[in-house]
Design a protein around this motif. Structure first.
Motif, PDB file in Angstrom:
ATOM      1  N   UNK A  90       0.847  -1.192   0.000  1.00 46.31           N
ATOM      2  CA  UNK A  90       0.000   0.000   0.000  1.00 46.31           C
ATOM      3  C   UNK A  90       0.883   1.243   0.000  1.00 46.31           C
ATOM      4  N   UNK A  91       0.696   2.075  -1.012  1.00 53.16           N
ATOM      5  CA  UNK A  91       1.472   3.303  -1.143  1.00 53.16           C
ATOM      6  C   UNK A  91       0.629   4.466  -0.629  1.00 53.16           C
ATOM      7  N   UNK A  92       1.112   5.115   0.423  1.00 53.78           N
ATOM      8  CA  UNK A  92       0.380   6.218   1.050  1.00 53.78           C
ATOM      9  C   UNK A  92       1.313   7.411   1.243  1.00 53.78           C
ATOM     10  N   UNK A  93       0.710   8.539   1.649  1.00 55.87           N
ATOM     11  CA  UNK A  93       1.491   9.738   1.942  1.00 55.87           C
ATOM     12  C   UNK A  93       1.526  10.749   0.817  1.00 55.87           C
ATOM     13  N   UNK A  94       1.027  10.382  -0.351  1.00 54.37           N
ATOM     14  CA  UNK A  94       1.045  11.313  -1.480  1.00 54.37           C
ATOM     15  C   UNK A  94      -0.226  12.129  -1.601  1.00 54.37           C
ATOM     16  N   UNK A  95      -1.329  11.569  -1.099  1.00 51.68           N
ATOM     17  CA  UNK A  95      -2.619  12.235  -1.214  1.00 51.68           C
ATOM     18  C   UNK A  95      -3.206  12.523   0.169  1.00 51.68           C
ATOM     19  N   UNK A 117      -9.546  13.518  -7.247  1.00 47.24           N
ATOM     20  CA  UNK A 117     -10.389  14.669  -7.551  1.00 47.24           C
ATOM     21  C   UNK A 117     -10.522  15.592  -6.347  1.00 47.24           C
ATOM     22  N   UNK A 118     -10.507  15.005  -5.144  1.00 52.94           N
ATOM     23  CA  UNK A 118     -10.765  15.795  -3.943  1.00 52.94           C
ATOM     24  C   UNK A 118      -9.574  16.645  -3.518  1.00 52.94           C
ATOM     25  N   UNK A 119      -8.355  16.081  -3.596  1.00 50.52           N
ATOM     26  CA  UNK A 119      -7.203  16.905  -3.184  1.00 50.52           C
ATOM     27  C   UNK A 119      -6.521  17.599  -4.369  1.00 50.52           C
ATOM     28  N   UNK A 120      -7.039  17.357  -5.585  1.00 51.13           N
ATOM     29  CA  UNK A 120      -6.558  18.027  -6.796  1.00 51.13           C
ATOM     30  C   UNK A 120      -5.050  17.852  -6.982  1.00 51.13           C
ATOM     31  N   UNK A 135       4.905  15.305  -6.288  1.00 48.31           N
ATOM     32  CA  UNK A 135       3.512  15.728  -6.213  1.00 48.31           C
ATOM     33  C   UNK A 135       3.317  16.927  -7.131  1.00 48.31           C
ATOM     34  N   UNK A 136       2.226  16.921  -7.879  1.00 40.85           N
ATOM     35  CA  UNK A 136       1.904  18.070  -8.733  1.00 40.85           C
ATOM     36  C   UNK A 136       0.515  18.577  -8.350  1.00 40.85           C
ATOM     37  N   UNK A 137       0.438  19.732  -7.651  1.00 41.95           N
ATOM     38  CA  UNK A 137      -0.872  20.296  -7.315  1.00 41.95           C
ATOM     39  C   UNK A 137      -1.514  20.930  -8.543  1.00 41.95           C
ATOM     40  N   UNK A 138      -2.829  20.809  -8.652  1.00 39.43           N
ATOM     41  CA  UNK A 138      -3.562  21.317  -9.811  1.00 39.43           C
ATOM     42  C   UNK A 138      -4.630  22.310  -9.371  1.00 39.43           C
ATOM     43  N   UNK A 141      -9.868  19.405 -10.726  1.00 43.87           N
ATOM     44  CA  UNK A 141      -9.967  18.046 -10.179  1.00 43.87           C
ATOM     45  C   UNK A 141      -9.740  17.025 -11.279  1.00 43.87           C
ATOM     46  N   UNK A 142      -8.632  16.263 -11.246  1.00 45.36           N
ATOM     47  CA  UNK A 142      -8.368  15.284 -12.309  1.00 45.36           C
ATOM     48  C   UNK A 142      -9.233  14.044 -12.168  1.00 45.36           C
ATOM     49  N   UNK A 143      -9.875  13.648 -13.261  1.00 43.02           N
ATOM     50  CA  UNK A 143     -10.757  12.483 -13.260  1.00 43.02           C
ATOM     51  C   UNK A 143     -10.059  11.277 -13.877  1.00 43.02           C
TER      52      UNK A 143
END
Length: 366
Positions: A90-95, A117-120, A135-138, A141-143
């Motif tokens: 399980x990969x966590x910590x990015x979102x 979509x929620x954290x964009x 990490x790339x903030x947008x 909301x990417x679908x």
């Protein structure tokens, strides 16, 4: 845990067979021996969660399967070893919120990206390490996220049905504040937003096999759009579906483009002239996702019903209907074997157990 469908599941309707295809297009005439799909049973792996799995994807070498949708993490299995829940990395910590979508780099079997979509955010990972790479903030909301064939560009579609692009290239690493330069600035590869002018409308999009074009659909438009990349000049706009087009897939041989719509129809376009070569009408529900097998001979169709249809590409004849525990938002063929992966959520029944997330495999050697 793994399970198999039981008779208490909803009855799956039998697909209607189309008229007999021309003899030269049949498997027998072309010397092809299709797998006996009816001899296999789906393997369903339940994961305790009140949410559904929303997307699954194979790594480019087919050794890993990733799934997202139920929380902030991405689960990656090695199916040849185990598909049990506890066997997943399980990969966590990015979102900071639920992950919706996952895509593997087509040129490297360890690199993938996820979107929420929620954290964009779109987050890039290396499966050999637990911490994310970038990490790339947008602002949107990417679908959906899709790599270009060379792995150095990607497109993403926003919740507002707009199309955007990113590219990967070298960028200078910042020097530590207060320290004098000790040599030339170091450069590292990183992803950044591409300046492609005003965003184009789109609900689903994929690159072509060369990476110099994109095929775009819109859920409120009846036509497809075929555009050059990166200029985004429209080259073709064939009519496809009544009520909107929501899914596309390219034949790996480069012969056909399959499109699916709310009208429950799948159209097969000949890529030489962009004329619809045949229509598949076996589904009774709106189409969610399409996927070609590695040799292009078979098309898997996920839809709003609790089944996956497998059809012959050259004839459109339905070969097998795979029962599912619920509607699947996606389906994907293994990159070199006759195995499909799909996902979703079990149906909650009155007086029965609560609905849980599910990841399923079906086919040879599953």
């Amino acid at each position: 845990m793994a399970s198999q469908n039981t008779k208490e599941d909803d009855e799956i309707p039998v697909p209607e067979r189309p008229p007999s295809p021309p003899l030269h297009t049949t498997f027998a005439a072309r010397g092809i021996h299709p797998p006996n799909f009816s001899a296999f049973k789906p393997r369903d792996y339940r994961i305790p969660s009140p949410h559904a799995m929303t997307h699954v994807a194979w790594s480019c070498d087919g050794k890993k399967l990733a799934a997202v949708g139920i929380d902030k993490g991405t689960r990656v299995w090695t199916p040849e070893k185990s598909m049990e829940s506890r066997a997943a990395t399980v990969f966590t910590g990015g979102h900071t919120d639920d992950v919706d979508y996952v895509a593997w780099n087509p040129t490297h079997p360890e690199l993938f990206c996820t979107s929420s979509q929620k954290d964009r955010r779109i987050v890039f990972w290396d499966a050999r390490q637990t911490r994310y790479i970038q990490q790339v903030p947008l602002k949107v909301s990417p679908v959906q996220v899709t790599y270009a064939p060379d792995g150095n560009s990607l497109l993403y579609v926003s919740g507002g049905n707009q199309l955007f692009f990113m590219t990967r290239g070298k960028a200078s690493e910042p020097r530590e504040e207060g320290k004098p330069p000790t040599g030339p600035a170091k450069e590292k590869e990183e992803w950044r937003l591409a300046d492609a002018g005003s965003p184009r409308p789109g609900s689903t999009a994929i690159f072509n096999h060369m990476g110099d074009g994109v095929i775009v659909t819109h859920h409120q438009e009846h036509t497809l759009r075929v555009m050059d990349y990166p200029s985004l000049t429209v080259r073709e706009a064939p009519a496809a579906h009544v009520g909107g087009c929501v899914a596309v897939a390219l034949d790996p041989r480069g012969r056909y483009l399959a499109s699916g719509g709310y009208d429950s129809i799948v159209n097969m376009f000949d890529l030489n002239d962009w004329i619809c070569a045949r229509t598949i009408t076996s589904c009774e529900h709106s189409i969610n996702s399409l996927s070609f097998s590695h040799d292009g001979e078979y098309l898997a169709i996920a839809n709003a019903g609790s089944y996956i249809d497998i059809c012959a590409t050259e004839t459109g004849v339905p070969l097998h209907r795979v029962p599912a525990l619920g509607p699947s938002p996606t389906v994907t063929w293994h990159p070199s074997r006759y195995v499909i992966a799909y996902c979703g959520q079990t149906k909650a029944r009155e007086g029965g157990p609560a609905a849980v997330a599910v990841v399923s495999l079906f086919g040879l050697g599953d």
